[in-house]
Design a protein around this motif. Sequence first.
Motif, PDB file in Angstrom:
ATOM      1  N   ALA A 284       0.829  -1.208   0.000  1.00  0.00           N
ATOM      2  CA  ALA A 284       0.000   0.000   0.000  1.00  0.00           C
ATOM      3  C   ALA A 284       0.859   1.252   0.000  1.00  0.00           C
ATOM      4  CB  ALA A 284      -0.921  -0.009   1.215  1.00  0.00           C
ATOM      5  N   ARG A 285       1.948   1.233   0.747  1.00  0.00           N
ATOM      6  CA  ARG A 285       2.797   2.414   0.825  1.00  0.00           C
ATOM      7  C   ARG A 285       3.609   2.610  -0.450  1.00  0.00           C
ATOM      8  NH1 ARG A 285       1.242   0.804   5.547  1.00  0.00           N
ATOM      9  NH2 ARG A 285       1.299   2.146   7.418  1.00  0.00           N
ATOM     10  N   VAL A 286       4.086   1.515  -1.035  1.00  0.00           N
ATOM     11  CA  VAL A 286       4.844   1.611  -2.288  1.00  0.00           C
ATOM     12  C   VAL A 286       3.992   2.195  -3.406  1.00  0.00           C
ATOM     13  CG1 VAL A 286       5.883   0.231  -4.142  1.00  0.00           C
ATOM     14  CG2 VAL A 286       6.536  -0.198  -1.773  1.00  0.00           C
ATOM     15  N   HIS A 287       2.727   1.796  -3.464  1.00  0.00           N
ATOM     16  CA  HIS A 287       1.866   2.183  -4.585  1.00  0.00           C
ATOM     17  C   HIS A 287       0.759   3.166  -4.200  1.00  0.00           C
ATOM     18  CE1 HIS A 287       3.809  -0.587  -7.284  1.00  0.00           C
ATOM     19  NE2 HIS A 287       3.626  -1.592  -6.449  1.00  0.00           N
ATOM     20  N   ALA A 288       0.890   3.808  -3.043  1.00  0.00           N
ATOM     21  CA  ALA A 288      -0.157   4.726  -2.577  1.00  0.00           C
ATOM     22  C   ALA A 288      -0.449   5.834  -3.578  1.00  0.00           C
ATOM     23  CB  ALA A 288       0.239   5.338  -1.229  1.00  0.00           C
ATOM     24  N   GLY A 289       0.566   6.308  -4.259  1.00  0.00           N
ATOM     25  CA  GLY A 289       0.380   7.393  -5.221  1.00  0.00           C
ATOM     26  C   GLY A 289      -0.294   6.972  -6.505  1.00  0.00           C
ATOM     27  N   ARG A 290      -0.535   5.675  -6.675  1.00  0.00           N
ATOM     28  CA  ARG A 290      -1.149   5.172  -7.904  1.00  0.00           C
ATOM     29  C   ARG A 290      -2.560   4.651  -7.677  1.00  0.00           C
ATOM     30  NH1 ARG A 290       4.094   2.819  -7.602  1.00  0.00           N
ATOM     31  NH2 ARG A 290       5.542   4.102  -8.810  1.00  0.00           N
ATOM     32  N   LEU A 291      -3.063   4.746  -6.467  1.00  0.00           N
ATOM     33  CA  LEU A 291      -4.359   4.140  -6.153  1.00  0.00           C
ATOM     34  C   LEU A 291      -5.482   4.666  -7.039  1.00  0.00           C
ATOM     35  CD1 LEU A 291      -4.404   3.881  -2.256  1.00  0.00           C
ATOM     36  CD2 LEU A 291      -4.230   2.042  -3.918  1.00  0.00           C
ATOM     37  N   ASP A 292      -5.426   5.916  -7.411  1.00  0.00           N
ATOM     38  CA  ASP A 292      -6.508   6.505  -8.201  1.00  0.00           C
ATOM     39  C   ASP A 292      -6.218   6.518  -9.695  1.00  0.00           C
ATOM     40  OD1 ASP A 292      -8.021   7.048  -5.904  1.00  0.00           O
ATOM     41  OD2 ASP A 292      -6.943   8.930  -5.561  1.00  0.00           O
ATOM     42  N   HIS A 293      -5.114   5.918 -10.091  1.00  0.00           N
ATOM     43  CA  HIS A 293      -4.774   5.927 -11.521  1.00  0.00           C
ATOM     44  C   HIS A 293      -5.729   4.995 -12.277  1.00  0.00           C
ATOM     45  CE1 HIS A 293      -2.521   5.715 -15.263  1.00  0.00           C
ATOM     46  NE2 HIS A 293      -1.772   6.711 -14.824  1.00  0.00           N
ATOM     47  N   PRO A 294      -6.250   5.432 -13.424  1.00  0.00           N
ATOM     48  CA  PRO A 294      -7.200   4.590 -14.170  1.00  0.00           C
ATOM     49  C   PRO A 294      -6.594   3.290 -14.682  1.00  0.00           C
ATOM     50  CG  PRO A 294      -6.581   6.557 -15.429  1.00  0.00           C
ATOM     51  CD  PRO A 294      -6.077   6.756 -14.044  1.00  0.00           C
ATOM     52  N   ALA A 295      -5.261   3.178 -14.709  1.00  0.00           N
ATOM     53  CA  ALA A 295      -4.635   1.933 -15.163  1.00  0.00           C
ATOM     54  C   ALA A 295      -4.770   0.812 -14.142  1.00  0.00           C
ATOM     55  CB  ALA A 295      -3.146   2.173 -15.473  1.00  0.00           C
ATOM     56  N   ILE A 296      -5.132   1.162 -12.902  1.00  0.00           N
ATOM     57  CA  ILE A 296      -5.272   0.179 -11.826  1.00  0.00           C
ATOM     58  C   ILE A 296      -6.710  -0.324 -11.785  1.00  0.00           C
ATOM     59  CG2 ILE A 296      -5.003  -0.221  -9.355  1.00  0.00           C
ATOM     60  CD1 ILE A 296      -2.391   0.460 -10.684  1.00  0.00           C
ATOM     61  N   SER A 297      -6.900  -1.631 -11.765  1.00  0.00           N
ATOM     62  CA  SER A 297      -8.255  -2.176 -11.736  1.00  0.00           C
ATOM     63  C   SER A 297      -8.897  -1.940 -10.374  1.00  0.00           C
ATOM     64  CB  SER A 297      -8.237  -3.675 -12.034  1.00  0.00           C
ATOM     65  OG  SER A 297      -7.716  -4.399 -10.931  1.00  0.00           O
ATOM     66  N   PRO A 298     -10.225  -1.874 -10.319  1.00  0.00           N
ATOM     67  CA  PRO A 298     -10.913  -1.655  -9.037  1.00  0.00           C
ATOM     68  C   PRO A 298     -10.575  -2.702  -7.983  1.00  0.00           C
ATOM     69  CG  PRO A 298     -12.423  -1.310 -10.869  1.00  0.00           C
ATOM     70  CD  PRO A 298     -11.167  -1.875 -11.458  1.00  0.00           C
ATOM     71  N   VAL A 299     -10.427  -3.969  -8.410  1.00  0.00           N
ATOM     72  CA  VAL A 299     -10.111  -5.029  -7.437  1.00  0.00           C
ATOM     73  C   VAL A 299      -8.739  -4.798  -6.822  1.00  0.00           C
ATOM     74  CG1 VAL A 299      -9.661  -7.500  -7.171  1.00  0.00           C
ATOM     75  CG2 VAL A 299     -11.607  -6.732  -8.540  1.00  0.00           C
TER      76      VAL A 299
END
Length: 445
Positions: A284-299
């Motif tokens: 979660a901390r490594v990728h926290a800045g990408r949580l809202d990126h559209p490339a990331i699936s909802p799951v």
Amino acid sequence: MTDSARFSNWAALDKPTQTMVAATAIDRAHRLEPRLRAFVKIERPDVESSTKNALTLIPYAAKDLFVAPKHRPKGGLADVLDFGLNGYADVLQRLDDAGACRVGFTAMTELAYEPSGYNAVSTYPRNPWNLDFITGGSSSGSAVAVTSGAAVIALGSDTGGSIRIPSHCTGATGWKPSWGAVSVTGALPLAPFLDCVGLLARCAADLAPAAAVLAADVAPRRAIESVVVMADALRGAEPSVRNPCQHGIDAIQACGVAVSHVEGLPAMEAIDAHAMIVMQGEAARVHAGRLDHPAISPVLRRRLAKGLMIDDATLAASRAARPHLVKDFEEQVLGKADAAILPVMAIRTPPLAEADPASPTFSARQLYELSSYTRFVNMLGFPAVSIPVGFDDRGLPVALQMVGRTGSDFALIALAVRVQEKTDWHGRIPTAISDLLDSSEGLLA
């Protein structure tokens, strides 16, 4: 049908043979790609070399989380994001400097954070034994590349089982090194306290020369003379997993290794509680800045966000528990033995539909079970080698893992070589691609 080609002494092969094997792998990658989808990029490397190094022209594949001068990894996503990776991943540079021939970069699950091999946003590989079943993740494409003969070795990563789970599902041999034994510089991180970069191959003899290059600072240890079977973990496996694993244990004993038994699940589950905290909290901390990126699936977004609920103090406490957990495991489970033995997975390889969140047969619980026997190894920082030991009642491979003390990497690989010299489970040609091979064609003949 078996394939007897082995490359344990690659440097001793003559130049025409090395060239032929490299060319065969590249051809195989192109020929099988429409069916298996193992690669995100197949390169056209030069198969002529005037140098003679330890790995000259050995064909290898690399999971798409490593940066190279002409390659920016997607990390299992549909788009290239800014992962902050620049230059040349250490492991790629080591293999390339040793003369290896990179066939291409392999498909993987989103951000290496999914154990089945399914990918909701990008192409995901198919199992070369049965296209309707999972490959295991997250090093899915790397496993498929070696088991289909598109590479002799393949780089993967393992944070909670991501080399060993695909080993079980596809029939590959996998090496998850001791934590810190192989450089992760230039690789997309997931949970740095657990992350390891390792190798997959058809057999342990094939991966041994490259392991020596990647983990050159690991000192050799004495041979494995005794192992302890985690008997309750073996009993907890489904019958068509348990029986092949017992055959594998018998093969280890036939190598002159003393085998004893112990109840190990309580210790493993205590370690796993910390492993889950570290994995979820760090991811979660490594990728926290990408949580809202559209490339990331909802799951995946929900899975990552869950880790943000773990506070810093709890995460730090679980990290700090490693020395105590290692001591307890060595005393309670290993005892005087050199390694612990248990299945890679307690369950059979599931159908693809059960890994797709959009499917009515999807099982979230099953995703958790895929790595329930592997995560604890990463928390301890121990090395592990997974080897195929037979097939389940649906004709899919089953793997056994050998878990050693820190630094025993080469002793584990050597034991796997000895076992595979007496068995042929690793040498079968996968049934879902046999029609694409000539009857006289081995996987890398």
